[in-house]
Every structure is written in structure tokens, then in C-alpha cells.
Design a protein around this motif. Structure first.
Motif, PDB file in Angstrom:
ATOM      1  N   GLN A 177       0.827  -1.204   0.000  1.00 28.19           N
ATOM      2  CA  GLN A 177       0.000   0.000   0.000  1.00 28.19           C
ATOM      3  C   GLN A 177       0.862   1.256   0.000  1.00 28.19           C
ATOM      4  OE1 GLN A 177      -2.421  -0.627   3.472  1.00 28.19           O
ATOM      5  NE2 GLN A 177      -4.091  -1.603   2.298  1.00 28.19           N
ATOM      6  N   LEU A 231       2.370   1.709  -3.443  1.00 27.42           N
ATOM      7  CA  LEU A 231       1.382   2.191  -4.407  1.00 27.42           C
ATOM      8  C   LEU A 231       1.150   3.693  -4.253  1.00 27.42           C
ATOM      9  CD1 LEU A 231      -1.232  -0.709  -4.314  1.00 27.42           C
ATOM     10  CD2 LEU A 231      -0.014   0.111  -6.350  1.00 27.42           C
ATOM     11  N   SER A 232       0.915   4.123  -3.018  1.00 27.34           N
ATOM     12  CA  SER A 232       0.567   5.524  -2.806  1.00 27.34           C
ATOM     13  C   SER A 232       1.754   6.453  -3.012  1.00 27.34           C
ATOM     14  CB  SER A 232      -0.006   5.714  -1.398  1.00 27.34           C
ATOM     15  OG  SER A 232       0.958   5.325  -0.415  1.00 27.34           O
ATOM     16  N   LEU A 266       4.116   4.156  -7.058  1.00 20.27           N
ATOM     17  CA  LEU A 266       3.562   3.553  -8.268  1.00 20.27           C
ATOM     18  C   LEU A 266       2.430   4.365  -8.886  1.00 20.27           C
ATOM     19  CD1 LEU A 266       3.618  -0.259  -7.412  1.00 20.27           C
ATOM     20  CD2 LEU A 266       5.308   1.118  -8.630  1.00 20.27           C
ATOM     21  N   ILE A 267       1.483   4.815  -8.086  1.00 17.35           N
ATOM     22  CA  ILE A 267       0.353   5.566  -8.650  1.00 17.35           C
ATOM     23  C   ILE A 267       0.822   6.863  -9.306  1.00 17.35           C
ATOM     24  CG2 ILE A 267      -1.768   6.824  -8.064  1.00 17.35           C
ATOM     25  CD1 ILE A 267      -2.379   4.634  -6.039  1.00 17.35           C
ATOM     26  N   CYS A 322       2.649   5.845 -12.555  1.00 14.97           N
ATOM     27  CA  CYS A 322       1.884   5.118 -13.579  1.00 14.97           C
ATOM     28  C   CYS A 322       0.619   5.861 -13.991  1.00 14.97           C
ATOM     29  CB  CYS A 322       1.518   3.727 -13.062  1.00 14.97           C
ATOM     30  SG  CYS A 322       2.960   2.731 -12.646  1.00 14.97           S
ATOM     31  N   SER A 323       0.626   7.170 -13.884  1.00 15.39           N
ATOM     32  CA  SER A 323      -0.547   7.936 -14.271  1.00 15.39           C
ATOM     33  C   SER A 323      -0.800   7.884 -15.766  1.00 15.39           C
ATOM     34  CB  SER A 323      -0.391   9.394 -13.813  1.00 15.39           C
ATOM     35  OG  SER A 323       0.798   9.948 -14.353  1.00 15.39           O
TER      36      SER A 323
END
Length: 634
Positions: A334, A337-338, A341-342, A345-346
């Protein structure tokens, strides 16, 4: 390296000499199995082999010190290169049984049982006869008694001693002979060079100058203390040097000292060029053979460079994020990701790939990719070679993201990319003598918040023409902290280095050490063809400082053919005379350099004002064994 058993062996030898009141230097005690209390063992036949041939002595397993002692005390002593054959013959005469012993005549295509009828030590040959009925093992061919008899007759029943393996006997009567042949075989296979005998300055200790360094190099390579890339380079240099020497020798032998023919003049010019090439090859070989020079001068390369090439950007233009983790918790995932990665990977063209270890992640990268290494201990056995511009970052603090390399023989991380970035990773290196991070010529590296530990070489090794930024790193418990190569060659630019807020401590040698030449590696020529030194009326010799490390070059003279000075003088009159004079002048300078090069390592008060540093501030140096800064001048 001294082993207790060997210490006792040689101690017993000396004690026995003292008891006998003998000062005989024949060397027989070393091979006397009763005096040493040791016996050679039987060579075990290959597993699954069905050979009918008798067993031989096991001699190829000898330790470094055993060979060192044999060559130093019994076979070569303090001989000169021109005396090697005579010393070897004398050694064989004292140690080898003169006749009536069995051996295997071993070549690449057959092993055959023979009887030695006579040993001709001056020629390093033995006179043989076949043992009948024929006992022979062949590889890829069929040989009968008639064919083998014809082969022996063609050689006049004489073969090189190096091709004989003594048949094993438990009595110990032939241990001396087996050992002596092994030492001669090893010497001519791994130590002797065909150009050694032609050294111009023959008045030096051949064992100290050539034999000992080459034995040490052999065992360093055998025990993976030399990187595979450098081993391959050394073998390649040997082949090139041998080929060049043969070409030069053939050309030289065909010249006449009093010839004025145009063909001979052209050959003289070619001879100068070949001699220059030969000196270059020999100089490179000497660098690799000398442990100190090998460390500070030789480019070690990487065995994987041959198979890992730059991929460049993907044809689709897509970027990939490579995540390295053996396993991770839900909380870690988590957070990843926050935090990373997020945002990364936009865009739709970004892909995520997962890997269990960092080598496969880096090998999968194209230009512009990102590698994220999650916390954990990652053990790698091969080098991490980075040919593309990528970013590798640890997701956490350096002590949480650890990559360790335990294998020997190659560098840990080698960067050749145009823009490589490392951050938040701890690199631990075990056993290997190579740098933890190597930055090659023309590469660019930015390393922030990393920790380098345990290298038997330097923590970071920086080559000419590279750009390196080191900010907030810890470099400790290595041989040296940072090794900077400033070769000042005609083709090399100085490295450009930024060092800020690094802590460099507890290294065996220096915190930062700079390698630089004592003398220029080339001469600037004026338009009229004269060097700057000649225009000033000066001598080249004032550049040269003699030392015990100086190495004499090849002797290019011969009683039956012209010397190099004669080549140069004769070539002045040829149509290529100017080229010959220029080539001869450059050869003479490099020739002198190869003979009279001073090498010294010395502590210096500071290097931060050196022109290689773009920025140098906030760094801390603590408890480095030889000092914070040092220079190696050659």
C-alpha cells in the motif's frame, strides 16, 4: 602465503643440512622424500574412464609456495634471462633420473606408454622407445604400433620433457623426476615468454622481475582473485604480443645491416612500428602481472559486458517500473502504491514488472526505466552491469535495502550508462578485490544516500572522462574509499566529480586516492618535426626517474640483423624517412619510459582543490588507515 606443513618441510631440510655440515646447493633435499617426510600421490583416473594405461604422479595440484620455493632456490635462483636454459639444464641434471623409467607421452590427441632411454637436459628432450605391446589412448584418431613407430622415427625418438608424465611408483624413487618435470612443464607453459631472452638490460634478477609476479598472477586467477574480464584481456594480450614478436623477429632476420634497397628501407619502417606495438603489449602485460599496478591502473572490465549491451529506448516509447521483492506485506505494498507507483503510472504507457532479485530487473531495463528495490537482503552471484540510463532506488533507508555479492572475480556494480542514478541502497561486497561501484570512461553516475561496505578494492572506482556525483553516501571498510583514475592520456578527459556530505571512514588505505602520471605519455611535436624538448635543447632523460620498479624492454638487436637504432638511421634515407624518424623518436621515448618509471604512493594534505572536483564540501573523513587523501604517481 605460508602453510605450516610446508614450513616444517623446509625447516627440516635446513636442520638436516646443518647436521650434515653440508652447504651443498644442489637442491636434492627439496625432492628427497625421506628428508621431507612427504610423498607424491597417485593421480586418480577420470571418473568413468576405462583407460588401460598405468597411473601417473599427481603434480598439478602444487601450492604457490611449493612452486615459488622450487624456482627460487633450486631451478632459477638469481639467473638472468639469458641464463635460464643453462640453469634449467643444471637443475634437471641433478634431479631427473637419466634413463630406464616409464612415462606417458601425452599430447592433445594421444597418450602412449614409453620407456625413457636417455635424457638430454640441454635440449630439454628425452630419447624414447615404445613399450610393447602398444598401450595407447587416442582422442579423435586411431593409432597402431606401426603409425606410432613412424611418428617416433620422425622425431628421431626424441620428444620434449614437458610432454612426459612419469608413471607412478610407490617406492618414491621417481618422485624427484616427476616433480622436476612438473616444474619445467609449468614454467614453460605459464611463466616463460619467448621475448624474455631478448631483454636489452640482461643484468637483472629474472626470478624477482618476472617469475614471482607471474606465479602470483597464475594463482590469483586460479583462485578467482582476478576478474574474469581481466583474465580474458591478459590471455588476449599474450596472444597478440606473441604474434607481434614473431612478426618482428621474422622481419628482423630478413634484413641486412648494409642494405640500401628500397624494400629493406620499407621493412625497417615497418620494424619500428612492430617494435612500438610490442612495447605497448609488454607494458600492458606488466601492469596486469604486478598486483599494485593491476589494482590502480588496469581496467578490469566485466565478463558480462560481452553479453549485456545497451538496449536504448523501447520502440513503443513505453517506460517500465521494475519492482524488486522476494515478498512484501500488505502495508508495504500500500505504501509503495501511494508513494511511488500511482504517481509514476498515471500515464497509460507505463508498465509494472516484478522481480525477485535486482540482477534480472536491471537486465530487463531499457533506457529511462526505473527499478524500485523493496526492503530486504538480496544476495547476488553475478555483477550488476548498467549499460543504459536508468534509475535504481531503494524504497526505504539504506540499511533496510541491502544487496550483497559474495562471489569473486568480477566487479559488483559497473555503470557505463550516460545517466545512471542510484539511491537509498546498501551494497556489501565479500571476498572480491574489485570496486563496489565502477564508473567507466564517458559514463555518468549520480549516487545519493547509499552505503558501500566491505570491498577488497575501492568503494567507488572512477575512470577518466566520466562524470560522477556523490551526495550523502557512506563509504567504509574498503581497501580505499574512492579511487580516481587520471591517466592524462591523449584521448582521455579528466573525470568530473561532485562530492558533498559523504562520510568516508575506516578504509584500509586512503579515503580518496588519485592515480596520475609522473611523466607525459606523449610528446608534442613542432611543425618542423622536432619535439618540444629538442627545440629547447633539453634531454628526454630529465623526465625519467629510475626506481626499483623499472622494467627493461625487449632487446631488438641481433648479431645477424640490424638493431633498432640502425633501423631508424637507415630509414632516414628512404622515401618514408620522415615517418621513420618520427616513429623512432616516439618509440625511443616510450622505450625509455617503460624502463624508467617511478611509482610511488604518498599521502597528501588535500585534493579538494584539484581540477577534477566540480564541488567538494561537507564531506567527513574518519579513521582511514593511510590518511584522508593520497596520490599514486607512476
Amino acid at each position: 602465503m605460508m602453510f605450516p606443513s610446508l614450513t616444517a618441510l623446509f625447516k627440516n631440510e635446513e636442520e638436516k643440512k646443518d647436521e650434515d655440515g653440508s652447504d651443498d646447493d644442489s637442491g636434492t633435499y627439496y625432492f628427497n622424500t625421506e628428508a621431507s617426510g612427504t610423498r607424491l600421490q597417485r593421480r586418480e583416473p577420470p571418473s568413468g574412464g576405462s583407460s588401460s594405461l598405468p597411473d601417473t604422479f599427481q603434480t598439478s595440484h602444487l601450492l604457490f609456495y611449493e612452486r615459488f620455493k622450487a624456482y627460487q632456490d633450486y631451478m632459477l635462483g638469481d639467473c638472468k634471462p639469458s641464463e635460464v636454459k643453462d640453469f634449467t639444464a643444471d637443475y634437471l641434471e641433478k634431479t631427473v633420473e637419466p634413463c630406464d623409467w616409464l612415462a606417458l607421452w601425452s599430447t592433445d590427441i594421444f597418450d602412449v606408454l614409453v620407456e625413457v632411454r636417455d635424457v638430454e637436459v640441454k635440449d630439454l628432450k628425452a630419447r624414447l622407445r615404445l613399450v610393447l605391446p602398444l598401450q595407447c589412448d587416442t582422442r579423435g584418431c586411431e593409432l597402431n604400433e606401426e603409425a606410432m613407430t613412424s611418428l617416433l622415427e620422425a622425431t628421431q625418438h626424441k620428444v620434449p620433457l614437458q610432454e612426459l608424465q612419469v608413471v607412478y611408483e610407490e617406492s618414491g624413487d621417481f618422485d624427484q623426476t616427476a616433480l622436476a618435470l612438473e616444474h619445467v612443464r609449468f614454467f614453460y607453459k605459464h611463466i616463460w615468454r619467448e621475448w624474455d631472452e631478448e631483454e636489452e638490460d640482461d643484468d637483472f634478477d629474472y626470478f624477482v622481475r618476472c617469475v614471482e609476479p607471474r606465479i602470483r598472477l597464475y594463482y590469483d586467477m586460479l583462485e578467482d582473485r582476478v576478474p574474469a574480464g581481466l583474465v580474458a584481456e591478459y590471455q588476449s594480450l599474450l596472444e597478440k604480443c606473441s604474434k607481434c614478436f614473431q612478426q618482428f623477429s621474422a622481419l628482423r632476420s630478413g634484413l641486412s645491416a648494409d642494405s640500401d634497397s628500397e624494400l629493406d628501407n620499407v621493412s625497417m619502417v615497418e620494424g619500428l612500428k612492430l617494435c612500438d606495438q610490442l612495447e605497448t603489449f609488454k607494458r600492458k602485460l606488466r601492469i596486469i602481472e604486478n598486483p599494485l599496478l593491476r589494482y590502480v591502473l588496469a581496467y578490469k572490465g566485466n565478463a558480462r559486458q560481452q553479453c549485456v549491451q545497451s538496449r536504448g529506448p523501447r520502440a513503443s516509447g513505453a517506460k517500465v517500473v521494475h519492482v524488486v521483492t522476494a515478498s512484501c506485506s500488505t502495508v508495504q505494498l500500500q505504501s509503495l502504491l501511494s508513494a511511488r507507483l500511482i504517481p509514476l503510472c498515471s500515464s497509460e504507457d507505463t508498465e509494472i514488472q516484478f522481480h525477485r532479485e535486482p540482477v534480472s530487473a536491471v537486465d530487463s531495463c531499457h533506457q529511462g526505466d526505473l527499478v524500485i528495490v523493496l526492503p530486504g537482503m538480496y544476495s547476488v552471484s553475478s555483477s550488476i552491469f548498467i549499460p543504459d540510463s536508468i534509475t535504481i532506488e531503494g524504497f526505504g533507508f539504506p540499511d533496510e535495502v541491502v544487496i550483497e555479492k559474495k562471489s569473486k572475480g568480477d566487479s559488483f556494480v559497473e555503470s557505463t550508462g550516460a545517466d545512471v542514478r542510484l539511491s537509498n541502497i546498501k551494497f556489501i561486497q565479500h571476498d572480491a578485490i574489485e570496486a563496489a561501484i565502477t564508473l567507466t570512461t564517458s559514463a555518468r553516475l549520480t549516487m545519493n544516500m547509499c552505503d558501500l561496505y566491505g570491498s577488497k578494492g575501492a568503494g567507488v572506482e572512477i575512470y577518466p572522462g566520466s562524470v560522477c556525483s556523490l551526495v550523502g553516501n557512506g563509504i567504509h571498510h574498503c581497501k580505499d574509499g574512492i579511487l580516481i583514475k587520471d591517466f592524462a592520456d591523449q584521448m582521455d578527459a579528466l573525470p568530473s566529480i561532485t562530492m558533498e556530505n559523504n562520510v568516508i571512514h575506516n578504509n584500509e588505505g586512503y579515503g580518496v586516492i588519485l592515480v596520475k602520471p609522473n611523466t607525459p605519455l606523449f610528446l608534442a611535436e613542432h611543425p618542423d618535426g622536432h619535439t618540444q624538448e629538442e627545440k629547447q635543447g633539453g634531454s628526454l632523460d630529465h623526465h625519467l626517474i629510475s626506481t626499483s620498479f623499472s622494467t627493461p624492454p625487449v632487446n631488438t638487436t641481433s648479431t645477424s640483423s640490424p638493431s633498432l637504432p640502425l633501423l631508424a638511421e637507415s630509414a632516414k634515407n628512404s622515401s618514408d624517412g620522415d615517418a621513420a624518424v618520427s616513429t623512432g623518436r616516439k618509440w625511443q621515448f616510450s622505450h625509455q619510459l617503460s624502463r624508467n618509471v617511478e611509482m610511488s604512493i604518498q599521502a597528501v594534505e588535500d585534493l579538494k582543490d584539484h581540477q577534477i572536483f566540480v564541488s567538494f564540501q561537507g564531506n567527513q573523513f574518519k579513521r582511514n588507515g593511510m590518511g584522508d587523501f593520497g596520490t599514486f604517481c607512476y
